[in-house]
Design an enzyme around this catalytic site. Sequence first.
Site, PDB file in Angstrom:
ATOM      1  N   SER A  30       0.835  -1.215   0.000  1.00 26.10           N
ATOM      2  CA  SER A  30       0.000   0.000   0.000  1.00 26.10           C
ATOM      3  C   SER A  30       0.862   1.256   0.000  1.00 26.10           C
ATOM      4  O   SER A  30       0.591   2.219  -0.733  1.00 26.10           O
ATOM      5  CB  SER A  30      -0.892   0.026   1.248  1.00 26.10           C
ATOM      6  N   ARG A  34       1.655   4.245  -3.115  1.00 27.96           N
ATOM      7  CA  ARG A  34       1.421   5.660  -2.824  1.00 27.96           C
ATOM      8  C   ARG A  34       2.717   6.469  -2.908  1.00 27.96           C
ATOM      9  O   ARG A  34       2.698   7.626  -3.333  1.00 27.96           O
ATOM     10  CB  ARG A  34       0.772   5.800  -1.439  1.00 27.96           C
ATOM     11  N   GLY A 102      -5.562  -4.096  -8.054  1.00 30.16           N
ATOM     12  CA  GLY A 102      -6.768  -3.309  -7.826  1.00 30.16           C
ATOM     13  C   GLY A 102      -6.452  -1.971  -7.168  1.00 30.16           C
ATOM     14  O   GLY A 102      -7.056  -0.949  -7.487  1.00 30.16           O
ATOM     15  N   SER A 175     -13.736   1.558   2.512  1.00 29.87           N
ATOM     16  CA  SER A 175     -12.759   1.157   1.494  1.00 29.87           C
ATOM     17  C   SER A 175     -11.649   2.195   1.423  1.00 29.87           C
ATOM     18  O   SER A 175     -11.896   3.341   1.044  1.00 29.87           O
ATOM     19  CB  SER A 175     -13.413   1.016   0.121  1.00 29.87           C
ATOM     20  N   GLN A 177      -9.299   2.195  -0.670  1.00 31.54           N
ATOM     21  CA  GLN A 177      -9.032   2.507  -2.078  1.00 31.54           C
ATOM     22  C   GLN A 177      -9.949   3.622  -2.574  1.00 31.54           C
ATOM     23  O   GLN A 177      -9.505   4.554  -3.253  1.00 31.54           O
ATOM     24  CB  GLN A 177      -9.203   1.255  -2.928  1.00 31.54           C
ATOM     25  N   ASP A 327      -7.195  -8.281   4.085  1.00 32.05           N
ATOM     26  CA  ASP A 327      -6.380  -9.192   3.274  1.00 32.05           C
ATOM     27  C   ASP A 327      -5.917 -10.425   4.044  1.00 32.05           C
ATOM     28  O   ASP A 327      -5.308 -11.321   3.468  1.00 32.05           O
ATOM     29  CB  ASP A 327      -5.146  -8.457   2.737  1.00 32.05           C
ATOM     30  N   LYS A 354     -12.669  -9.262  -4.018  1.00 31.07           N
ATOM     31  CA  LYS A 354     -11.211  -9.190  -4.064  1.00 31.07           C
ATOM     32  C   LYS A 354     -10.726  -9.862  -5.356  1.00 31.07           C
ATOM     33  O   LYS A 354     -11.485 -10.055  -6.295  1.00 31.07           O
ATOM     34  CB  LYS A 354     -10.630  -9.847  -2.805  1.00 31.07           C
ATOM     35  N   ARG A 402      -2.977 -14.269  -2.256  1.00 31.82           N
ATOM     36  CA  ARG A 402      -3.107 -14.538  -0.818  1.00 31.82           C
ATOM     37  C   ARG A 402      -3.656 -15.937  -0.541  1.00 31.82           C
ATOM     38  O   ARG A 402      -3.300 -16.570   0.458  1.00 31.82           O
ATOM     39  CB  ARG A 402      -3.956 -13.458  -0.154  1.00 31.82           C
TER      40      ARG A 402
END
Length: 449
Positions: A30, A34, A102, A175, A177, A327, A354, A402
């Site tokens: 993550s 970013r 995603g 979320s 995202q 996750d 997912k 995963r």
Amino acid sequence: MAHSAVPQPFRASRPAAPLSGTHRVPGDKSISHRALMFGALAVGTTEITGLLEGEDVLRTAAAMRQLGAVVEQTGPGAWRVAGRGVGGLVEPADVLDMGNSGTAARLLCGLLAGHPIFAVMTGDASLRKRPMLRVTEPLSTSGASFWMRQGGRLPLAVRGAVEPLPLDYRLPVASAQVKSACLLAGLCARGTTRVIEPEPTRDHTENMLRHFGATVRVEDTPQGRLIELEGQPELVAAPILVPGDPSSAAFLLAAALLVPGSRVTVANVGLNPLRTGLFETLREMGARLTVTNARTEGGEPVGDLTAEYGPLRAVEVPPGRAPSMIDEYPILAVVAATAQGTTRMRGLQELRVKESDRLAATAAMLAANGVGAEIAGDDLIVRGGEAGIPGGGTVATHMDHRLAMSGLVMGLAARAPVAVDDAAFIETSFPGFAALLNAACGAAAIEPT
């Protein structure tokens, strides 16, 4: 960089010796995505250390290059991004291919919405099945236009707003995202963008915005958590040290909890409280999980985590914890299979969208290996106990990294080896996964078949 079309089946067996040693896991996915995006939006050159060099993040690096930033690798995990400033991205000459990610696709929608450019985005077969309307609907109110396939799926075309409007949006479901996409679009708008989330989700975007000099206010209100961003800030390049990914550390720590006699330390793990729901749950189950060397780096809490084998008991996991461990449910389900009693994980509807229908696939993974598991509404129920994990089955991964990693960890604890139909996708988030687990075991417990 494309996935191999040929499946890579693997098999995991009980190791000859307990897991031991101190290990490092790849950088947080993550934060890596970013870091590249904010580096591209900043004025000056951002130096990144510890970047995850999995395929998902490399797709983001390639997309930032296509949008005009200078992105170069200077060493292992070391990258440099020369940014273009907020609103300064240029129109890409070709399609942006986000592979399996995603996160990259949804955040990029926000980034593109705020720039007056036209772009087309696609992804692999798995990503092309994932819904994008949850991001494009709020982003359309900024003045951006989106065109998609039936059901709001990629490939997607976007024409960003010439004069983007600030967003005022209340998320229907928690979320990170969607929240991040709205904030990225809001960077380019005059005025204040306001986002309300019903449950707090991972706040790496807010932390990094502050790290680069944006004004972000967060407060808890009766409607939920309110995030306000002042638009059109000058983001100034700032160094970023990416901590180890807690979602990746989870697999190694879980293996230590499941294999008798094991004791493993994972150094330099991100411990953002909005990401540590799994660790909280494992402690409730009685897991011997300790943090040492706690510190803050680049606005993010970091520490070393040690897991030690011991008896575990079943728990009920509340739905409000889902955003902080979304996750980690597949690997928690594997741990629950060895705990005394019946574990119930509540409110997992988000798992259905997912990389795969991760809820159904997790239950199927357990059932294929002799563990009692069922889905009731949006809850996953796992029956643990003395018998532990019989094993001997094959895990259908559905192109979900995963699930593949969870199946392989399960094989280390099961009485009979566990097969995984395709482990190729593990490289998207955890390069060198099998090698690291084998090193901890001191032998090749995980092998291609």
